[in-house]
Design a protein around this motif. Structure first.
Motif, PDB file in Angstrom:
ATOM      1  N   SER A 161       0.826  -1.200   0.000  1.00 42.66           N
ATOM      2  CA  SER A 161       0.000   0.000   0.000  1.00 42.66           C
ATOM      3  C   SER A 161       0.864   1.256   0.000  1.00 42.66           C
ATOM      4  N   ASP A 162       0.338   2.324  -0.612  1.00 44.60           N
ATOM      5  CA  ASP A 162       1.039   3.611  -0.606  1.00 44.60           C
ATOM      6  C   ASP A 162       0.927   4.300   0.755  1.00 44.60           C
ATOM      7  N   CYS A 163      -0.049   3.883   1.543  1.00 44.90           N
ATOM      8  CA  CYS A 163      -0.269   4.477   2.864  1.00 44.90           C
ATOM      9  C   CYS A 163       0.161   3.488   3.943  1.00 44.90           C
ATOM     10  N   LEU A 164       0.951   3.967   4.873  1.00 40.73           N
ATOM     11  CA  LEU A 164       1.404   3.104   5.972  1.00 40.73           C
ATOM     12  C   LEU A 164       1.020   3.765   7.288  1.00 40.73           C
ATOM     13  N   GLN A 165      -0.029   3.237   7.908  1.00 40.66           N
ATOM     14  CA  GLN A 165      -0.562   3.813   9.140  1.00 40.66           C
ATOM     15  C   GLN A 165      -0.347   2.914  10.350  1.00 40.66           C
ATOM     16  N   ASN A 166      -0.618   1.608  10.183  1.00 39.32           N
ATOM     17  CA  ASN A 166      -0.535   0.677  11.302  1.00 39.32           C
ATOM     18  C   ASN A 166       0.240  -0.584  10.904  1.00 39.32           C
ATOM     19  N   VAL A 167       1.124  -1.033  11.791  1.00 37.57           N
ATOM     20  CA  VAL A 167       1.886  -2.258  11.569  1.00 37.57           C
ATOM     21  C   VAL A 167       1.636  -3.206  12.731  1.00 37.57           C
ATOM     22  N   LEU A 168       1.285  -4.448  12.406  1.00 34.64           N
ATOM     23  CA  LEU A 168       1.100  -5.497  13.403  1.00 34.64           C
ATOM     24  C   LEU A 168       2.359  -6.358  13.445  1.00 34.64           C
ATOM     25  N   ILE A 169       2.912  -6.536  14.637  1.00 39.73           N
ATOM     26  CA  ILE A 169       4.093  -7.375  14.831  1.00 39.73           C
ATOM     27  C   ILE A 169       3.703  -8.488  15.795  1.00 39.73           C
ATOM     28  N   TYR A 170       3.949  -9.729  15.409  1.00 39.43           N
ATOM     29  CA  TYR A 170       3.642 -10.810  16.338  1.00 39.43           C
ATOM     30  C   TYR A 170       4.646 -11.941  16.193  1.00 39.43           C
ATOM     31  N   SER A 171       4.700 -12.775  17.234  1.00 43.43           N
ATOM     32  CA  SER A 171       5.603 -13.922  17.246  1.00 43.43           C
ATOM     33  C   SER A 171       4.995 -15.013  18.113  1.00 43.43           C
ATOM     34  N   THR A 172       5.385 -16.247  17.841  1.00 45.45           N
ATOM     35  CA  THR A 172       4.892 -17.375  18.609  1.00 45.45           C
ATOM     36  C   THR A 172       6.048 -18.293  18.999  1.00 45.45           C
ATOM     37  N   GLU A 173       5.780 -19.148  19.978  1.00 37.86           N
ATOM     38  CA  GLU A 173       6.719 -20.195  20.365  1.00 37.86           C
ATOM     39  C   GLU A 173       5.974 -21.514  20.436  1.00 37.86           C
ATOM     40  N   GLU A 174       6.714 -22.615  20.346  1.00 36.77           N
ATOM     41  CA  GLU A 174       6.101 -23.933  20.221  1.00 36.77           C
ATOM     42  C   GLU A 174       5.261 -24.324  21.431  1.00 36.77           C
ATOM     43  N   ASP A 175       5.559 -23.785  22.587  1.00 40.67           N
ATOM     44  CA  ASP A 175       4.824 -24.183  23.786  1.00 40.67           C
ATOM     45  C   ASP A 175       3.545 -23.378  24.001  1.00 40.67           C
ATOM     46  N   GLY A 176       3.034 -22.748  22.940  1.00 41.32           N
ATOM     47  CA  GLY A 176       1.749 -22.072  23.036  1.00 41.32           C
ATOM     48  C   GLY A 176       1.804 -20.632  23.472  1.00 41.32           C
ATOM     49  N   ILE A 177       2.980 -20.013  23.385  1.00 34.33           N
ATOM     50  CA  ILE A 177       3.115 -18.596  23.738  1.00 34.33           C
ATOM     51  C   ILE A 177       2.926 -17.757  22.487  1.00 34.33           C
ATOM     52  N   ALA A 178       2.133 -16.720  22.592  1.00 33.15           N
ATOM     53  CA  ALA A 178       1.920 -15.792  21.483  1.00 33.15           C
ATOM     54  C   ALA A 178       1.941 -14.365  22.022  1.00 33.15           C
ATOM     55  N   SER A 179       2.655 -13.495  21.317  1.00 29.48           N
ATOM     56  CA  SER A 179       2.740 -12.086  21.712  1.00 29.48           C
ATOM     57  C   SER A 179       2.584 -11.225  20.470  1.00 29.48           C
ATOM     58  N   ALA A 180       1.940 -10.072  20.623  1.00 27.18           N
ATOM     59  CA  ALA A 180       1.693  -9.192  19.481  1.00 27.18           C
ATOM     60  C   ALA A 180       1.653  -7.739  19.940  1.00 27.18           C
ATOM     61  N   MET A 181       1.899  -6.843  19.002  1.00 27.23           N
ATOM     62  CA  MET A 181       1.818  -5.414  19.274  1.00 27.23           C
ATOM     63  C   MET A 181       1.496  -4.682  17.982  1.00 27.23           C
ATOM     64  N   ILE A 182       0.942  -3.500  18.119  1.00 23.50           N
ATOM     65  CA  ILE A 182       0.628  -2.651  16.962  1.00 23.50           C
ATOM     66  C   ILE A 182       1.311  -1.304  17.124  1.00 23.50           C
ATOM     67  N   LEU A 183       2.056  -0.906  16.109  1.00 27.38           N
ATOM     68  CA  LEU A 183       2.671   0.411  16.059  1.00 27.38           C
ATOM     69  C   LEU A 183       1.897   1.255  15.058  1.00 27.38           C
ATOM     70  N   SER A 184       1.679   2.512  15.401  1.00 27.35           N
ATOM     71  CA  SER A 184       0.861   3.394  14.557  1.00 27.35           C
ATOM     72  C   SER A 184       1.593   4.692  14.268  1.00 27.35           C
ATOM     73  N   LYS A 185       1.266   5.279  13.160  1.00 27.27           N
ATOM     74  CA  LYS A 185       1.857   6.535  12.722  1.00 27.27           C
ATOM     75  C   LYS A 185       1.462   7.660  13.655  1.00 27.27           C
ATOM     76  N   CYS A 186       2.406   8.553  13.906  1.00 31.80           N
ATOM     77  CA  CYS A 186       2.121   9.714  14.758  1.00 31.80           C
ATOM     78  C   CYS A 186       1.113  10.628  14.085  1.00 31.80           C
ATOM     79  N   LEU A 187       0.139  11.094  14.834  1.00 33.00           N
ATOM     80  CA  LEU A 187      -0.893  11.966  14.278  1.00 33.00           C
ATOM     81  C   LEU A 187      -0.410  13.401  14.188  1.00 33.00           C
TER      82      LEU A 187
END
Length: 346
Positions: free
Chosen positions: A320-346
């Protein structure tokens, strides 16, 4: 996020690192650090001169992981224009996966082969898991809360979560989050037997400041939401729930996400399949927690520059030409999941 710093096989400092990410320049090459590791290709750090960044002689014999960490933190605070950290208003959170394995191995070998009278105290003091955090706190005079988290890839996001909680609760007004690792010959052999062949080393650091307390430059982006869960009985559902929590906290939907950065697979039960998915492992190698902090840094730079590097996109979806929000996530084999969202400054 007001400052970033990195020491990687793809470059030291944000300019060199970002240019190599944009150009798709690989940091993976034949390993030279361990001569017996024949035909091994990794993201090995080269042309790294610690004395150029850190002139403090107290750390001249520190382990590589501590030197990488000190340099990355120094780059991050310089990038943010922060003049001082020597107060109780700064927190430090370090996330690592392996620690100083080379020093730990050298210490153990001396202990077994030569006895207690001939072992080096330096090898022991810098091989403990919180040595990088201790060295950074000493080097920069940080007197606020200092934490070391140890674990797999999700550790980087958990470190950001801990830092953000200290910011939101008013414990501190700024936090340094850093993740580091170093290559080790024995671990390379062990991981190769597990089918993980291309590892990497280095350090990535970000400075996060509380809104309204920013003292340096304009922020790269805002941390809109963050979540983490562990459910070994249903890992897929755990990741799905964590992503939904992040979207709900950020008050956005899947269609508002312009880029996904992950070292994991896209969950089946999600609406993310039409979104560009990026990963730097093919360019840098895998360093678990360090890889995820680099995903956070790449996302911050992409939001700030308003451009998604084509070289990191893994699923062929048009950018996309517009970049407003990015989702970052990761997992591990034992059922751990973590995520975060970074957003453009208004």
């Amino acid at each position: 996020m007001t400052g970033v710093g990195m020491v990687t096989s793809m470059g030291i400092g944000k300019e060199q690192f970002w240019n190599n990410v944009v150009n798709g320049s690989s940091g993976i090459k034949r390993l030279t650090k361990f001569p017996t590791a024949h035909e091994t290709y990794c993201g090995e750090i080269s042309d790294f001169h610690f004395d150029v960044s850190i002139s403090d002689n107290r750390f001249r014999r520190a382990a590589d992981i501590s030197k990488y960490t000190l340099t990355a933190v120094n780059l991050a605070i310089s990038d943010a224009g922060t003049k001082t950290l020597d107060d109780k208003d700064t927190a430090l959170v370090v996330g690592i996966t392996h620690g100083a394995l080379n020093y730990a191995q050298a210490f153990h070998k001396s202990l077994v082969m030569e006895g207690v009278d001939d072992i080096s105290p330096i090898h022991f003091s810098d091989s403990v898991l919180n040595a990088p955090a201790g060295n950074v706190s000493i080097g920069f005079g940080i007197k606020g809360p200092i934490h070391t988290l140890v674990g797999g890839a999700t550790t980087a996001i958990k470190a950001v979560m801990l830092a953000s909680r200290m910011l939101s609760s008013g414990v501190v007004s700024k936090s340094i989050v850093v993740s580091s690792d170093e290559l080790n010959e024995l671990s390379l052999h062990c991981y190769s037997r597990l089918g993980i062949h291309t590892l990497s080393e280095g350090s990535g650091a970000v400075l996060i400041e509380k809104e309204g307390k920013i003292t340096g430059t304009t922020p790269y982006c805002y941390l809109s939401s963050i979540a983490s869960q562990c459910n070994p009985s249903n890992p897929c559902a755990t990741l799905h729930e964590v992503i939904n929590q992040c979207l709900e906290k950020a008050d956005i939907g899947p269609k508002d996400i312009d880029l996904v950065m992950t070292d994991s697979c896209v969950p089946v039960k999600s609406d993310l399949h039409d979104i560009p998915v990026g990963c730097i492992i093919p360019l840098s190698g895998n360093a678990f927690s360090l890889t995820v902090i680099l995903h956070i840094i790449v996302s911050s730079l992409a939001i700030n520059n308003g451009a998604i590097p084509k070289a990191i996109i893994r699923n062929g979806i048009s950018i996309s030409d517009c970049l407003q929000n990015v989702l970052i996530y990761s997992t591990e084999e034992d059922g751990i999941a973590s995520a975060m969202i970074l957003s453009k400054c208004l």
